[in-house]
Scaffold this motif. Structure first.
Motif, PDB file in Angstrom:
ATOM      1  N   ARG A 167       1.034  -1.059  -0.253  1.00 40.63           N
ATOM      2  CA  ARG A 167      -0.131   0.021   0.007  1.00 40.63           C
ATOM      3  C   ARG A 167       0.817   1.328  -0.061  1.00 40.63           C
ATOM      4  NH1 ARG A 167      -5.161   1.042  -1.445  1.00 40.63           N
ATOM      5  NH2 ARG A 167      -6.794  -0.767  -0.622  1.00 40.63           N
ATOM      6  N   SER A 168       2.138   1.043   0.495  1.00 41.64           N
ATOM      7  CA  SER A 168       2.862   2.407   0.335  1.00 41.64           C
ATOM      8  C   SER A 168       4.034   2.258  -0.858  1.00 41.64           C
ATOM      9  CB  SER A 168       3.878   2.342   1.865  1.00 41.64           C
ATOM     10  OG  SER A 168       4.631   1.131   2.115  1.00 41.64           O
ATOM     11  N   GLY A 169       3.627   1.221  -1.438  1.00 40.67           N
ATOM     12  CA  GLY A 169       4.692   1.171  -2.807  1.00 40.67           C
ATOM     13  C   GLY A 169       5.714   0.309  -2.726  1.00 40.67           C
ATOM     14  N   VAL A 170       5.832  -0.705  -1.949  1.00 42.49           N
ATOM     15  CA  VAL A 170       7.010  -1.546  -1.723  1.00 42.49           C
ATOM     16  C   VAL A 170       6.511  -3.069  -2.212  1.00 42.49           C
ATOM     17  CG1 VAL A 170       8.748  -2.551  -0.727  1.00 42.49           C
ATOM     18  CG2 VAL A 170       8.366  -0.224  -0.357  1.00 42.49           C
ATOM     19  N   VAL A 213      16.305  -5.468   6.363  1.00 37.87           N
ATOM     20  CA  VAL A 213      17.285  -5.719   4.940  1.00 37.87           C
ATOM     21  C   VAL A 213      16.481  -5.399   3.537  1.00 37.87           C
ATOM     22  CG1 VAL A 213      18.475  -7.371   3.759  1.00 37.87           C
ATOM     23  CG2 VAL A 213      18.447  -7.407   6.153  1.00 37.87           C
ATOM     24  N   LEU A 214      15.237  -5.792   3.401  1.00 40.42           N
ATOM     25  CA  LEU A 214      14.389  -5.413   2.472  1.00 40.42           C
ATOM     26  C   LEU A 214      14.358  -3.946   2.360  1.00 40.42           C
ATOM     27  CD1 LEU A 214      12.287  -6.355   0.141  1.00 40.42           C
ATOM     28  CD2 LEU A 214      10.380  -6.086   2.001  1.00 40.42           C
ATOM     29  N   ALA A 215      14.065  -3.328   3.142  1.00 41.02           N
ATOM     30  CA  ALA A 215      13.964  -1.830   3.255  1.00 41.02           C
ATOM     31  C   ALA A 215      15.240  -1.276   2.611  1.00 41.02           C
ATOM     32  CB  ALA A 215      13.580  -1.182   4.542  1.00 41.02           C
ATOM     33  N   LEU A 216      16.339  -1.598   3.360  1.00 44.04           N
ATOM     34  CA  LEU A 216      17.756  -1.012   3.113  1.00 44.04           C
ATOM     35  C   LEU A 216      18.069  -1.145   1.231  1.00 44.04           C
ATOM     36  CD1 LEU A 216      20.537   0.135   3.689  1.00 44.04           C
ATOM     37  CD2 LEU A 216      21.208  -2.328   4.033  1.00 44.04           C
ATOM     38  N   PHE A 217      18.023  -2.464   0.886  1.00 43.67           N
ATOM     39  CA  PHE A 217      18.266  -2.738  -0.340  1.00 43.67           C
ATOM     40  C   PHE A 217      17.206  -1.997  -1.455  1.00 43.67           C
ATOM     41  CE2 PHE A 217      20.938  -5.445   1.580  1.00 43.67           C
ATOM     42  CZ  PHE A 217      22.371  -5.443   0.865  1.00 43.67           C
ATOM     43  N   ALA A 218      15.678  -2.291  -1.108  1.00 52.36           N
ATOM     44  CA  ALA A 218      14.770  -1.788  -2.152  1.00 52.36           C
ATOM     45  C   ALA A 218      14.372  -0.229  -1.981  1.00 52.36           C
ATOM     46  CB  ALA A 218      13.365  -2.524  -1.806  1.00 52.36           C
ATOM     47  N   ILE A 219      14.684   0.329  -1.028  1.00 50.72           N
ATOM     48  CA  ILE A 219      14.301   1.769  -0.783  1.00 50.72           C
ATOM     49  C   ILE A 219      15.502   2.456  -0.750  1.00 50.72           C
ATOM     50  CG2 ILE A 219      13.193   3.531   0.201  1.00 50.72           C
ATOM     51  CD1 ILE A 219      11.552   1.442   1.717  1.00 50.72           C
ATOM     52  N   ASP A 320       4.746  13.829  -2.000  1.00 49.98           N
ATOM     53  CA  ASP A 320       5.943  14.499  -1.644  1.00 49.98           C
ATOM     54  C   ASP A 320       5.847  16.097  -1.839  1.00 49.98           C
ATOM     55  OD1 ASP A 320       8.690  15.152  -1.162  1.00 49.98           O
ATOM     56  OD2 ASP A 320       9.311  14.369  -3.035  1.00 49.98           O
ATOM     57  N   THR A 321       4.998  16.525  -2.895  1.00 51.12           N
ATOM     58  CA  THR A 321       4.863  17.878  -3.098  1.00 51.12           C
ATOM     59  C   THR A 321       4.165  18.444  -1.915  1.00 51.12           C
ATOM     60  OG1 THR A 321       4.425  17.304  -5.374  1.00 51.12           O
ATOM     61  CG2 THR A 321       3.569  19.342  -4.646  1.00 51.12           C
ATOM     62  N   LEU A 322       3.292  17.920  -1.001  1.00 52.23           N
ATOM     63  CA  LEU A 322       2.562  18.366   0.069  1.00 52.23           C
ATOM     64  C   LEU A 322       3.820  18.063   1.456  1.00 52.23           C
ATOM     65  CD1 LEU A 322      -1.113  17.399  -0.337  1.00 52.23           C
ATOM     66  CD2 LEU A 322       0.018  19.596  -0.597  1.00 52.23           C
ATOM     67  N   GLY A 323       4.954  17.663   1.321  1.00 47.23           N
ATOM     68  CA  GLY A 323       5.545  17.630   2.406  1.00 47.23           C
ATOM     69  C   GLY A 323       5.895  16.029   2.959  1.00 47.23           C
ATOM     70  N   VAL A 324       5.273  14.974   2.455  1.00 47.76           N
ATOM     71  CA  VAL A 324       5.243  13.895   2.935  1.00 47.76           C
ATOM     72  C   VAL A 324       6.375  13.095   2.628  1.00 47.76           C
ATOM     73  CG1 VAL A 324       4.164  11.541   2.982  1.00 47.76           C
ATOM     74  CG2 VAL A 324       2.721  13.573   2.859  1.00 47.76           C
ATOM     75  N   SER A 325       7.339  12.644   3.562  1.00 45.97           N
ATOM     76  CA  SER A 325       8.397  12.102   3.217  1.00 45.97           C
ATOM     77  C   SER A 325       8.218  10.662   3.039  1.00 45.97           C
ATOM     78  CB  SER A 325       9.274  11.973   4.453  1.00 45.97           C
ATOM     79  OG  SER A 325      10.652  11.485   4.258  1.00 45.97           O
ATOM     80  N   VAL A 326       8.318  10.297   1.355  1.00 46.46           N
ATOM     81  CA  VAL A 326       7.954   9.201   0.635  1.00 46.46           C
ATOM     82  C   VAL A 326       8.664   8.137   1.411  1.00 46.46           C
ATOM     83  CG1 VAL A 326       7.480   8.010  -1.286  1.00 46.46           C
ATOM     84  CG2 VAL A 326       6.897  10.525  -1.074  1.00 46.46           C
ATOM     85  N   ASN A 327       9.963   8.228   0.992  1.00 49.62           N
ATOM     86  CA  ASN A 327      10.884   7.166   1.474  1.00 49.62           C
ATOM     87  C   ASN A 327      10.883   6.792   2.828  1.00 49.62           C
ATOM     88  OD1 ASN A 327      11.570   6.409  -1.332  1.00 49.62           O
ATOM     89  ND2 ASN A 327      13.103   7.902  -0.934  1.00 49.62           N
ATOM     90  N   ALA A 328      10.776   7.616   3.723  1.00 50.05           N
ATOM     91  CA  ALA A 328      10.609   7.433   4.898  1.00 50.05           C
ATOM     92  C   ALA A 328       9.495   6.689   5.672  1.00 50.05           C
ATOM     93  CB  ALA A 328      10.849   8.720   6.193  1.00 50.05           C
ATOM     94  N   VAL A 331       9.805   3.168   4.512  1.00 51.98           N
ATOM     95  CA  VAL A 331      10.591   2.350   5.591  1.00 51.98           C
ATOM     96  C   VAL A 331       9.896   1.904   6.730  1.00 51.98           C
ATOM     97  CG1 VAL A 331      12.860   2.383   6.898  1.00 51.98           C
ATOM     98  CG2 VAL A 331      12.817   3.352   4.798  1.00 51.98           C
ATOM     99  N   ARG A 332       9.044   2.757   7.194  1.00 55.10           N
ATOM    100  CA  ARG A 332       8.306   2.442   8.440  1.00 55.10           C
ATOM    101  C   ARG A 332       7.366   1.669   8.271  1.00 55.10           C
ATOM    102  NH1 ARG A 332       8.643   8.430   9.152  1.00 55.10           N
ATOM    103  NH2 ARG A 332       6.661   8.410   8.169  1.00 55.10           N
ATOM    104  N   ASN A 333       6.741   1.661   7.172  1.00 55.82           N
ATOM    105  CA  ASN A 333       5.445   0.562   6.895  1.00 55.82           C
ATOM    106  C   ASN A 333       5.990  -0.766   6.428  1.00 55.82           C
ATOM    107  OD1 ASN A 333       3.824   2.688   7.002  1.00 55.82           O
ATOM    108  ND2 ASN A 333       2.777   2.485   5.077  1.00 55.82           N
ATOM    109  N   VAL A 334       7.426  -0.740   5.802  1.00 56.28           N
ATOM    110  CA  VAL A 334       8.087  -2.146   5.590  1.00 56.28           C
ATOM    111  C   VAL A 334       8.289  -2.764   7.020  1.00 56.28           C
ATOM    112  CG1 VAL A 334       9.881  -3.253   4.580  1.00 56.28           C
ATOM    113  CG2 VAL A 334       8.908  -1.488   3.420  1.00 56.28           C
TER     114      VAL A 334
END
Length: 443
Positions: A167-170, A213-219, A320-328, A331-334
């Motif tokens: 749901r968050s793109g991973v 580990v998944l988040a590190l390499f994928a994101i 991202d345009t509205l200030g949401v840190s996409v990758n952060a 990572v939290r969702n993963v």
């Protein structure tokens, strides 16, 4: 109508501050609501009606099938229901054919009531037909459902963990690794600490480690997410297999003999026929499973975090345009998805059996991924799809005792056939988050 929608979906809405993720999601929902003409649901129902005609109606055993809804000695007793196999096969065929005609006339996505009716009649028709072929044409619905829920429990946790990621793109192909390492961690920590609750916590932490580990390499390093997931599955399988052979097996009493989590039976409520044993006579992880589905659904569709998660999965640039840190956020969702999947891993060594064995998850992570897709990336849908897999597995075991001539391999493959039909769109279009699997780089 189509012109208006085109004008809304084009232009600055893809990333300008004037068109936030909320607007992007609303536009996407509007486009899906209008829909396009399609005969796929009609074709799918037509296929089911044809199967029902050939198998359930023309090849019925002619016996009466008894469905038992109460346990022997229960405080509340419901009468058994006896169903003639051949006439019911014709009823199922007629209902499915009528729904196929309705779907062809509408040429749209099937309404929910039609899906429920079609599913109910086809499943019950299959049950009547296959139980009718047994030497003893009688089956306990309570035992069937309770066993199905138990077998589906790790699948539900695995699919929820994958849902939080996708749901968050991973894309999370590593559900199998998270379940397996969670089971391993629960067995070792629970044995060393002498406390199954410590094992439960360790299962979550172990699965979070795999998710990290998944988040590190994928994101972070933007490696192909499918490849990372497959590699993690192979890595964890080899690692836990090696540790089992060299550490756990020779020292089982010290590292591989955890106590089981308590089984909680709620008085009075557990005596309710059919639903009582399913909902109120469960292990602790079973109750956590129900709570997890409710919490994830509410958080995903009724909170600000859920809105941001869905926006990042559908349109990360607008978020991202509205200030949401996409990758952060990803990572939290993963990591959160890993913790949820770890609970499913704990089921194997703290509830099902009191020991870890090599590759004991037996591909459950891949089944959970299929349930996630079949459930259309929705917590409730993932629950129902997981229950379907558990239902088929438990039915296979029950029918082997009843003496049915139908091969057990046929029963084992049914959920996968249904999943393929669902993913192919024959029972409705299945669409994942638009940005799932796509790494995001801020420009």
């Amino acid at each position: 109508m189509s012109t208006a929608i085109t004008s809304q979906s084009s232009g600055p809405s893809s990333g300008s501050p004037e068109h936030p993720p909320e607007a992007a999601l609303a536009t996407s929902a509007a486009n899906r609501a209008v829909g396009v003409r399609t005969l796929r649901p009609a074709i799918g129902l037509g296929v089911l009606a044809l199967v029902s005609l050939i198998v359930f109606a023309l090849n019925a055993s002619g016996q009466r099938v008894d469905f038992r809804f109460s346990n022997d000695g229960g405080a509340i007793r419901l009468p058994d229901v006896s169903v003639p196999s051949a006439p019911y096969g014709w009823v199922v065929t007629i209902v499915l054919a009528a729904l196929a005609v309705y779907a062809a006339v509408q040429a749209r996505k099937l309404p929910r009531w039609a899906v429920i009716v079609a599913g109910f009649f086809f499943v019950t028709g299959f049950l009547v037909w296959i139980v009718g072929t047994a030497q003893t044409p009688s089956i306990s619905i309570t035992a069937l459902l309770a066993g199905s829920v138990a077998l589906a429990t790790p699948l539900v946790f695995g699919s929820l963990g994958g849902l939080l990621c996708e749901r968050s793109g991973v894309v999370n192909i590593a559900i199998e690794a998270q379940l397996l390492f969670g089971a391993f961690s629960a067995a070792v920590a629970g044995t060393v600490a002498g406390n199954p609750w410590v094992g439960l916590l360790a299962a979550m932490l172990g699965a979070v480690l795999v998710a990290a580990v998944l988040a590190l390499f994928a994101i972070r390093y933007r490696v192909n997410q499918v490849i990372v997931g497959v590699v993690l599955n192979v890595l964890v399988s080899g690692l836990t297999g090696f540790l089992f052979a060299t550490v756990l097996e020779p020292n089982a009493a010290s590292f591989n003999a955890p106590d089981r989590l308590p089984h909680v039976r709620i008085p009075v409520l557990a005596e309710i026929p059919v639903v009582g044993p399913v909902l109120f006579d469960q292990s602790v992880i079973g109750y956590i499973m129900y709570l997890a589905v409710i919490v994830v659904w509410f958080a995903l569709y009724r909170t600000r975090w859920g809105l941001r998660t869905r926006a990042v999965g559908e349109h990360p640039k607008a978020a991202d345009t509205l200030g949401v840190s996409v990758n952060a956020l990803r990572v939290r969702n993963v990591l959160l998805g890993g913790a949820v999947a770890g609970l499913g891993g704990a089921f194997y060594t703290l509830v099902s059996v009191s020991a870890f064995t090599r590759d004991m998850t037996a591909g459950a992570g891949y089944i959970a991924l299929a349930a996630l897709i079949f459930g259309r990336w929705n917590p409730v849908g993932a629950l129902l799809a997981s229950l379907l897999f558990g239902f088929a597995s438990n039915l296979e075991s029950i029918l082997s005792f009843l003496g049915t001539p139908v091969p057990s391999q046929f029963l084992a493959m049914l959920p996968y056939v249904v999943t393929i039909l669902a993913v192919a769109g024959l029972v409705g279009r299945s669409r994942g988050p638009a940005a799932s699997g796509e790494p995001y780089t801020k420009e």
